[in-house]
Write an enzyme that holds these catalytic residues in place. Sequence first.
Site, PDB file in Angstrom:
ATOM      1  CE  LYS A 195      13.603  27.594  26.202  1.00  0.00           C
ATOM      2  NZ  LYS A 195      14.885  28.238  26.421  1.00  0.00           N
ATOM      3  CB  THR A 216      18.820  23.704  35.287  1.00  0.00           C
ATOM      4  OG1 THR A 216      18.885  24.676  36.276  1.00  0.00           O
ATOM      5  CG2 THR A 216      18.538  22.342  35.897  1.00  0.00           C
ATOM      6  N   GLY A 275      22.211  27.448  31.798  1.00  0.00           N
ATOM      7  CA  GLY A 275      22.398  27.415  30.323  1.00  0.00           C
ATOM      8  C   GLY A 275      21.765  26.476  29.596  1.00  0.00           C
ATOM      9  CB  THR A 276      18.696  24.204  30.502  1.00  0.00           C
ATOM     10  OG1 THR A 276      18.210  25.184  31.028  1.00  0.00           O
ATOM     11  CG2 THR A 276      19.367  23.319  31.592  1.00  0.00           C
ATOM     12  N   GLY A 277      18.722  26.529  28.311  1.00  0.00           N
ATOM     13  CA  GLY A 277      18.002  27.293  27.232  1.00  0.00           C
ATOM     14  C   GLY A 277      18.924  27.356  25.922  1.00  0.00           C
ATOM     15  CB  CYS A 278      22.480  28.765  25.989  1.00  0.00           C
ATOM     16  SG  CYS A 278      22.096  30.288  26.601  1.00  0.00           S
TER      17      CYS A 278
END
Length: 427
Positions: free
Chosen positions: A184, A229, A231-234
């Site tokens: 990412k 943004t 919690g975008t990875g979760c």
Amino acid sequence: MPRPRVLVIAGSDPSGGAGLEADQKVLATHGVYACTATTALTVQNTLGVEDVCVTDPEFVGRQIKAVLEDMGIRGIKLGMLASKQTIEVVARELQDIKSKGVDHVVLDPVMVSTSLHQLLPPEAVRDLRQRLLPVTTILTPNIPEAQLLLRDVGHEVADPASLEDLKKLAQSLHELGPRAVLLKGGHMPLTANYQRAASEEEKCVVVDVLFDGKEFQVMETKYLRSKNTHGTGCSLASAIAANLSKEKSILASVREAAHYVEAGIKTSEDIGKGNGPINHYHSLPLTPFARGRFLEYLLGRNDVATIWNQFLNHDFVKKLSDGSLQRRTFEKYLVQDYLYLIQFARCHALAAYKSRNIDSISKIYREPSSVREGNPYWKWVENYVAEDFVEAVKNGSCEVKNFPEEFRADEHRLDRDACPRSITSED
């Protein structure tokens, strides 16, 4: 097809923007049933993480075992694992995972949050790398997490400065064991020439790099100037797990998940004082009534109830209801309705005979030369191109079968005086 089920093994975020809370929202909006095993409780909000309380690792193991034995899990998403001991227990429970019916594992190695808070102790990084990467279908690290993993094996990792550097980083991560890597790039916006942006003005695009051991796929999105943004990875990893559970390919799963998160950022609202969450519900159709309860909802609206009551209290309806309506009056009503629908059907049958498609049938309605103002027939034209005409004709045809025999025998003999507003077949 049964609803897919995904087990999420991760920590809890009381602010609802990341962790298990975000994962469940994502899976639900993708039509996937979410099961959970809670690895840690956190004290956090949109301003950052304040504290972490790690769940007893053996208790986490019992949660995982209970779900896998009973729920028919299709996929697993791993998030914040919190400790070395928890990683060991998770790895133990995921042994022979294929024999348990699990098709894929998406590992979001939550080591560094969006706000750059380290969420995994350094001594646990090696266990995660050695014990979990070999069973991982897709690894989804951000740049700082990728660097931590590679430094753990002795690589000297410089900060990437271009798209080519990101590709090399993804390729190196793939050598650690996962089937595919999605690196990412949100921490490093690029210029239009795919170089690291040196200023806010230069930030043009954000890229995620997917590498499956054979070829690279670059997911590119326009750089979004948004603070929301959290919690975008979760959310991205859970969306990938949801898509994989629907038997989509890795590429399709990743691409659609990236689009989901992008739309979530674009449509987010400011919640909290810091980095707010994305909008997880942007593609979810929400209705103000429960399934099968539309009529109750409709009749409960003030703007509908008044009109509805006028119909219910009409003299014709009331007499129809209590059986006091004169037979001749009812026959007049049936005749009028019958003749109207006969001409309604004939109008469209003729239009269909002369036209090749629906557009042509309704052309008269859109024709610029058609006279609307002062045309006594315009309302009639509007009725015949209304969207509900198909349903009206269908219902009318069914009702005709129930008319008295004398009315079905020959429509030309019907008494015009019985329905003065009707258009008979001879008009």
